[in-house]
Design an enzyme around this catalytic site. Structure first.
Site, PDB file in Angstrom:
ATOM      1  N   ALA A   1      11.986  12.684 -50.153  1.00 18.66           N
ATOM      2  CA  ALA A   1      11.953  13.961 -49.429  1.00 18.66           C
ATOM      3  C   ALA A   1      10.575  14.594 -49.582  1.00 18.66           C
ATOM      4  O   ALA A   1       9.872  14.364 -50.578  1.00 18.66           O
ATOM      5  CB  ALA A   1      13.035  14.892 -49.982  1.00 18.66           C
ATOM      6  N   HIS A   2      10.183  15.388 -48.604  1.00 17.21           N
ATOM      7  CA  HIS A   2       8.904  16.125 -48.570  1.00 17.21           C
ATOM      8  C   HIS A   2       7.706  15.178 -48.668  1.00 17.21           C
ATOM      9  O   HIS A   2       6.662  15.573 -49.191  1.00 17.21           O
ATOM     10  CB  HIS A   2       8.817  17.171 -49.706  1.00 17.21           C
ATOM     11  CG  HIS A   2      10.123  17.835 -50.007  1.00 17.21           C
ATOM     12  ND1 HIS A   2      10.870  18.474 -49.044  1.00 17.21           N
ATOM     13  CD2 HIS A   2      10.832  17.937 -51.169  1.00 17.21           C
ATOM     14  CE1 HIS A   2      11.983  18.947 -49.591  1.00 17.21           C
ATOM     15  NE2 HIS A   2      11.984  18.626 -50.869  1.00 17.21           N
ATOM     16  N   ARG A   3       7.892  13.940 -48.255  1.00 10.14           N
ATOM     17  CA  ARG A   3       6.812  12.922 -48.311  1.00 10.14           C
ATOM     18  C   ARG A   3       6.398  12.612 -49.744  1.00 10.14           C
ATOM     19  O   ARG A   3       5.300  12.114 -49.989  1.00 10.14           O
ATOM     20  CB  ARG A   3       5.586  13.344 -47.472  1.00 10.14           C
ATOM     21  CG  ARG A   3       5.913  13.588 -45.988  1.00 10.14           C
ATOM     22  CD  ARG A   3       6.445  12.311 -45.345  1.00 10.14           C
ATOM     23  NE  ARG A   3       6.554  12.398 -43.891  1.00 10.14           N
ATOM     24  CZ  ARG A   3       7.709  12.389 -43.211  1.00 10.14           C
ATOM     25  NH1 ARG A   3       8.872  12.338 -43.846  1.00 10.14           N
ATOM     26  NH2 ARG A   3       7.700  12.412 -41.901  1.00 10.14           N
ATOM     27  N   LEU A   4       7.278  12.937 -50.693  1.00  8.88           N
ATOM     28  CA  LEU A   4       7.006  12.605 -52.101  1.00  8.88           C
ATOM     29  C   LEU A   4       7.692  11.265 -52.407  1.00  8.88           C
ATOM     30  O   LEU A   4       8.718  11.210 -53.080  1.00  8.88           O
ATOM     31  CB  LEU A   4       7.512  13.719 -53.027  1.00  8.88           C
ATOM     32  CG  LEU A   4       6.831  15.068 -52.805  1.00  8.88           C
ATOM     33  CD1 LEU A   4       7.359  16.117 -53.794  1.00  8.88           C
ATOM     34  CD2 LEU A   4       5.315  14.940 -52.943  1.00  8.88           C
TER      35      LEU A   4
ATOM     36  N   ARG B   1      11.124  12.443 -39.612  1.00  9.43           N
ATOM     37  CA  ARG B   1      12.397  12.532 -40.303  1.00  9.43           C
ATOM     38  C   ARG B   1      12.117  12.550 -41.801  1.00  9.43           C
ATOM     39  O   ARG B   1      11.077  12.094 -42.258  1.00  9.43           O
ATOM     40  CB  ARG B   1      13.341  11.381 -39.937  1.00  9.43           C
ATOM     41  CG  ARG B   1      12.675  10.027 -39.846  1.00  9.43           C
ATOM     42  CD  ARG B   1      13.661   8.920 -39.597  1.00  9.43           C
ATOM     43  NE  ARG B   1      14.341   8.575 -40.841  1.00  9.43           N
ATOM     44  CZ  ARG B   1      15.540   8.032 -40.893  1.00  9.43           C
ATOM     45  NH1 ARG B   1      16.196   7.780 -39.785  1.00  9.43           N
ATOM     46  NH2 ARG B   1      16.087   7.732 -42.049  1.00  9.43           N
TER      47      ARG B   1
END
Ligand SMILES: Cc1cc2nc3c(=O)[nH]c(=O)nc-3n(C[C@H](O)[C@H](O)[C@H](O)COP(=O)(O)O)c2cc1C
Length: 212
Positions: A189-192, A9
């Protein structure tokens, strides 16, 4: 192989910014803890506590945080348990809080000290009587023959202390973790993700952002 590649997710609930985060980590912890507590979770004060044994083997277990202030983070346990043996009088511990609903985690590393016995006594006597008896009945982390033996042990201490205050066992009490490093993680978001680390430098805390 059970393949969990599609279990994922995005984390989108918030941001953590060094410009607006508190200058000291306790204030930041308090803000996040109160925010989590306000969301009415079942046990807001759950944490994982990691210790290391004499062979360097890490251990972890869930404990309840029972107090915190600028001196540190307090939990109660049996000093003869595995964790008690790993920590002794001044070991190192790592506390970890994971608040999924907020997409946050907090990590705290530091040196532990035993609470003064009078503080442990105060807390011990605030507990329900059966929990106090339970501390006498259980030789935490030691093998026991079966459930019946544990219940017999509980009945024996119930009789032993009938009609009197249950004293604090010598082997039971609090530990305070004095933080030396604290890290706050907010999923992005985006694993950032946002990661802010506070490291103690004398009386000061130095704050810096880490790569996710
Ligand atoms: C929700 C939860 C809360 C717990 N709270 C405590 C606690 O506050 N103190 C404690 O000694 N053990 C607590 N335990 C039990 C510990 O996880 C652990 O089994 C026990 O302390 C023995 O650990 P050790 O053998 O590594 O010393 C709790 C367990 C759970 C699941």
């Amino acid at each position: 192989m059970v393949d969990l590649w599609d279990v994922r997710r995005e984390y989108t609930q918030g941001r953590l910014d060094e410009a607006t985060a508190a200058a000291d980590p306790l204030t930041q912890f308090h803000a996040w803890f109160e925010d989590y507590r306000a969301s009415d979770p079942l046990e807001p004060n759950i944490m994982t506590v990691a210790t290391v044994d004499a062979q360097g083997q890490p251990w972890q277990r869930v404990l309840l945080l029972k107090a915190y202030d600028p001196q540190g983070f307090v939990f109660f346990t049996n000093y003869d348990s595995h964790k008690g043996q790993h920590l002794g009088d001044d070991g190192l511990a790592c506390l970890h809080f994971f608040w999924l609903e907020k997409e946050r985690q907090v990590q705290i590393q530091g040196r532990v000290e035993k609470l003064p016995r009078s503080d442990s006594e105060q807390y011990f006597h605030s507990r329900p009587r059966d929990s106090q008896l339970g501390a006498w009945a259980s030789q935490q982390s030691r093998p026991i023959a079966d459930r019946a033996a544990l219940e017999q042990s509980f009945e024996a201490v119930r009789e032993r202390f009938e009609g009197q205050q249950v004293p604090l066992p010598d082997y039971w009490g609090g530990y305070r973790v004095r933080p030396q490093r604290m890290e706050f993680w907010q999923g992005g978001a985006h694993r950032l993700h946002d990661r802010l680390e506070y490291v103690q430098n004398g009386e000061q805390w130095v704050k810096q952002r880490l790569n996710p």
